[in-house]
Write a protein that holds these residues in place. Sequence first.
Motif: not given
Length: 237
Positions: A1-11
Amino acid sequence: METETLGDPADPDLACVLGWGNRLDHENVRWLLETLAADSHVTAVQIPITVADFEEEYLGPVLEVVADLEDDYRFVGHSTGGLIGAYLRGEAAPATRTYLSPWWGMVPETAGPIFDLVTRLPISRQVVPTGTADREALGALATDRQIREGPDCAAPTFLREAARAQAGLADVDPDPEAVAFCTLTDRIVDPRRVGDRVDAERTVLYDGGHELFSSPSREAHAETLRAVVREGPAGLP
């Protein structure tokens, strides 16, 4: 599996598990992920196309992903991602669960003795035509690249494991707070099986193909999608 993170870590954390053949870098998938990342810290998961064990190769790795998220994480699952998400229970259960055209049942044209025979073949190569790499099936906004790179054949082992997981849903209680988006003209999943697990008042119908994010109506549903991810059924208009 491949993963990616997006957005503000505070959210708030959100796990988004894509469907069979979806790629993190496809343009319409990017629209979905960026829409969700407007108010969530998204961990997006691209699943393998060919598997031989649902629990080991699909459910287990997703459980590892969500184990690293906050306890009140949110979940969005498209198609096969929605099938996997239905099994996230107990300590792994999300705070909100949103399904996009979840693959909880084969379309009637697929079922039958020939399909049953095919799923018994111990073949992990993509040899069974599916007809899914098609703009009419996916959505009018599906790009040439998306169609070209999308799988149009499946491995018998993948079909066997998907059918087994779908049958196993009989022992999994539906989430009474889940919300589903689907189209009644879906050629890839059976929308009647969505109705089996999500009440009509928690189901959002849209015009288009299997992928909400490849549908021309996606912008009309973007705010509702974000709202139900944040609030569950309370976010419905």
